[in-house]
Design a protein around this motif. Structure first.
Motif, short mmCIF file in Angstrom:
data_model
loop_
_atom_site.label_atom_id
_atom_site.label_comp_id
_atom_site.label_asym_id
_atom_site.label_seq_id
_atom_site.Cartn_x
_atom_site.Cartn_y
_atom_site.Cartn_z
N VAL A 28 0.78 -1.15 -0.10
CA VAL A 28 -0.08 -0.03 -0.01
C VAL A 28 0.70 1.31 0.06
CG1 VAL A 28 -1.61 1.39 1.43
CG2 VAL A 28 -2.20 -0.89 0.96
N ALA A 29 1.95 1.35 0.93
CA ALA A 29 2.87 2.49 0.69
C ALA A 29 3.54 2.58 -0.65
CB ALA A 29 4.04 2.20 1.81
N ALA A 30 3.97 1.65 -1.16
CA ALA A 30 4.42 1.62 -2.56
C ALA A 30 3.52 2.05 -3.52
CB ALA A 30 5.00 0.31 -3.22
N ALA A 31 2.33 1.58 -3.40
CA ALA A 31 1.03 2.16 -4.52
C ALA A 31 0.88 3.60 -4.26
CB ALA A 31 -0.06 1.42 -4.35
N THR A 32 0.95 4.19 -2.89
CA THR A 32 0.73 5.24 -2.51
C THR A 32 1.67 6.44 -3.32
OG1 THR A 32 -0.28 4.80 -0.45
CG2 THR A 32 0.35 6.93 -0.65
N PHE A 33 3.09 6.01 -3.10
CA PHE A 33 4.21 6.83 -3.85
C PHE A 33 3.76 6.56 -5.28
CE2 PHE A 33 6.57 5.66 0.26
CZ PHE A 33 6.48 6.90 0.71
N GLY A 34 3.58 5.49 -5.73
CA GLY A 34 3.23 5.60 -7.02
C GLY A 34 2.07 6.39 -7.59
N ILE A 36 1.33 9.18 -6.04
CA ILE A 36 1.62 10.62 -6.09
C ILE A 36 2.43 10.95 -7.35
CG2 ILE A 36 3.18 12.09 -4.86
CD1 ILE A 36 2.26 10.55 -2.00
N ALA A 37 3.32 9.84 -7.48
CA ALA A 37 4.27 10.21 -8.76
C ALA A 37 3.37 10.26 -10.02
CB ALA A 37 5.63 9.28 -8.89
N ASP A 38 2.38 9.58 -10.10
CA ASP A 38 1.37 9.45 -11.11
C ASP A 38 0.51 10.60 -11.50
OD1 ASP A 38 0.81 8.01 -13.60
OD2 ASP A 38 -1.01 7.17 -12.81
N ILE A 39 0.64 11.54 -10.37
CA ILE A 39 -0.30 12.94 -10.56
C ILE A 39 0.15 13.69 -12.05
CG2 ILE A 39 -1.04 15.10 -9.73
CD1 ILE A 39 -0.83 13.71 -7.02
N HIS A 40 -0.80 13.87 -12.86
CA HIS A 40 -0.57 14.48 -14.33
C HIS A 40 -1.73 15.49 -14.44
CE1 HIS A 40 0.33 15.45 -18.40
NE2 HIS A 40 1.69 15.73 -17.85
N ILE A 41 -1.80 16.64 -13.76
CA ILE A 41 -2.90 17.41 -13.69
C ILE A 41 -3.39 17.70 -15.11
CG2 ILE A 41 -3.95 19.51 -12.91
CD1 ILE A 41 -3.12 17.83 -10.75
N THR A 56 -9.87 4.95 -9.26
CA THR A 56 -9.87 3.53 -8.92
C THR A 56 -8.64 3.21 -8.03
OG1 THR A 56 -10.92 3.16 -10.93
CG2 THR A 56 -9.82 1.34 -9.78
N THR A 57 -7.53 3.62 -8.40
CA THR A 57 -6.23 3.48 -7.63
C THR A 57 -6.35 4.11 -6.18
OG1 THR A 57 -4.91 3.51 -9.59
CG2 THR A 57 -3.69 3.55 -7.73
N ALA A 58 -6.91 5.35 -6.03
CA ALA A 58 -6.86 5.89 -4.96
C ALA A 58 -7.75 5.02 -3.87
CB ALA A 58 -7.29 7.35 -4.95
N MET A 59 -8.87 4.57 -4.39
CA MET A 59 -9.96 3.94 -3.44
C MET A 59 -9.34 2.56 -3.14
SD MET A 59 -12.70 5.60 -2.81
CE MET A 59 -14.00 4.50 -2.60
N THR A 60 -8.50 1.99 -4.12
CA THR A 60 -7.98 0.68 -3.84
C THR A 60 -6.96 0.92 -2.64
OG1 THR A 60 -8.33 -0.03 -6.11
CG2 THR A 60 -6.65 -1.20 -4.67
N ILE A 61 -6.19 1.98 -2.73
CA ILE A 61 -5.21 2.09 -1.60
C ILE A 61 -5.81 2.49 -0.15
CG2 ILE A 61 -3.39 3.83 -0.72
CD1 ILE A 61 -2.56 4.13 -3.77
N ILE A 62 -6.95 3.19 -0.44
CA ILE A 62 -7.75 3.49 0.93
C ILE A 62 -8.27 2.11 1.67
CG2 ILE A 62 -9.83 4.48 1.88
CD1 ILE A 62 -9.42 7.04 -0.03
N ILE A 63 -8.83 1.46 0.72
CA ILE A 63 -9.33 -0.02 1.19
C ILE A 63 -8.13 -0.98 1.69
CG2 ILE A 63 -10.44 -2.04 0.47
CD1 ILE A 63 -12.10 -0.59 -1.37
#
Length: 166
Positions: A28-34, A36-41, A56-63
């Motif tokens: 989950v920590a690795a996915a969170t960093f991914g 954050i790095a994947d933000i392309h406004i 989808t990725t954010a909700m999966t990390i929260i779960i």
């Protein structure tokens, strides 16, 4: 003999559960960093599909975070929270029919009602008690948590001596 084997197996399973929880936490920590790095406004603003993928990725990390909390706290309230998030994620992430949306809303409402009216905190033996948690005995001993536990008989005496009557 049977009790000793049962105790050892229970501790083994508890230790394995902690190891799995730590592995999930690392993922989950690795996915969170991914995330954050994947933000392309500009891409998120211009393309609804990219926003959907990001959500989808954010909700999966929260779960995943809630699941790790459920593994380590082991109480009914956390289980209900994980179920609510999983059901809400399904509604937010996937495009469902109106009937499926209604079923999802009823499910979340039912979970809220269970949490509000049927949840009894006293049933969770280790609500705020780390001594009964799934942390293996050797971890509790290393953190000196077993020695900090006060006997319940002393607590009753202490409460009666500090009670002030008016």
């Amino acid at each position: 003999m049977k009790s000793n084997l049962h105790s050892k197996l229970y501790r083994l399973v508890g230790g394995l559960e902690v190891i799995v929880g730590i592995c999930i936490l690392v993922a989950v920590a690795a996915a969170t960093f991914g995330l954050i790095a994947d933000i392309h406004i500009p891409t998120i603003v211009s393309s609804p599909e990219s926003l959907q993928a990001y959500l989808t990725t954010a909700m999966t990390i929260i779960i995943g975070v809630e699941f790790v909390k459920m593994i380590f706290s082991y109480n009914i309230n956390t289980v209900i929270e994980v179920l609510m998030l999983a059901v809400a994620r399904q509604m937010v992430v996937t495009h469902t029919s109106p009937v499926e949306n209604l079923i999802t809303i009823v499910s979340v409402s039912l979970l809220f009602a269970i949490r509000k009216f049927l949840y009894v905190p006293q049933l969770d033996q280790n609500k705020h008690d780390i001594h009964g948690s799934l942390l293996p005995h050797f971890v509790r001993r290393a953190l000196h948590l077993d020695e900090q536990k006060e006997p319940e008989a002393d607590l009753g005496k202490e409460e009666s001596s500090t009670h002030v009557t008016q």
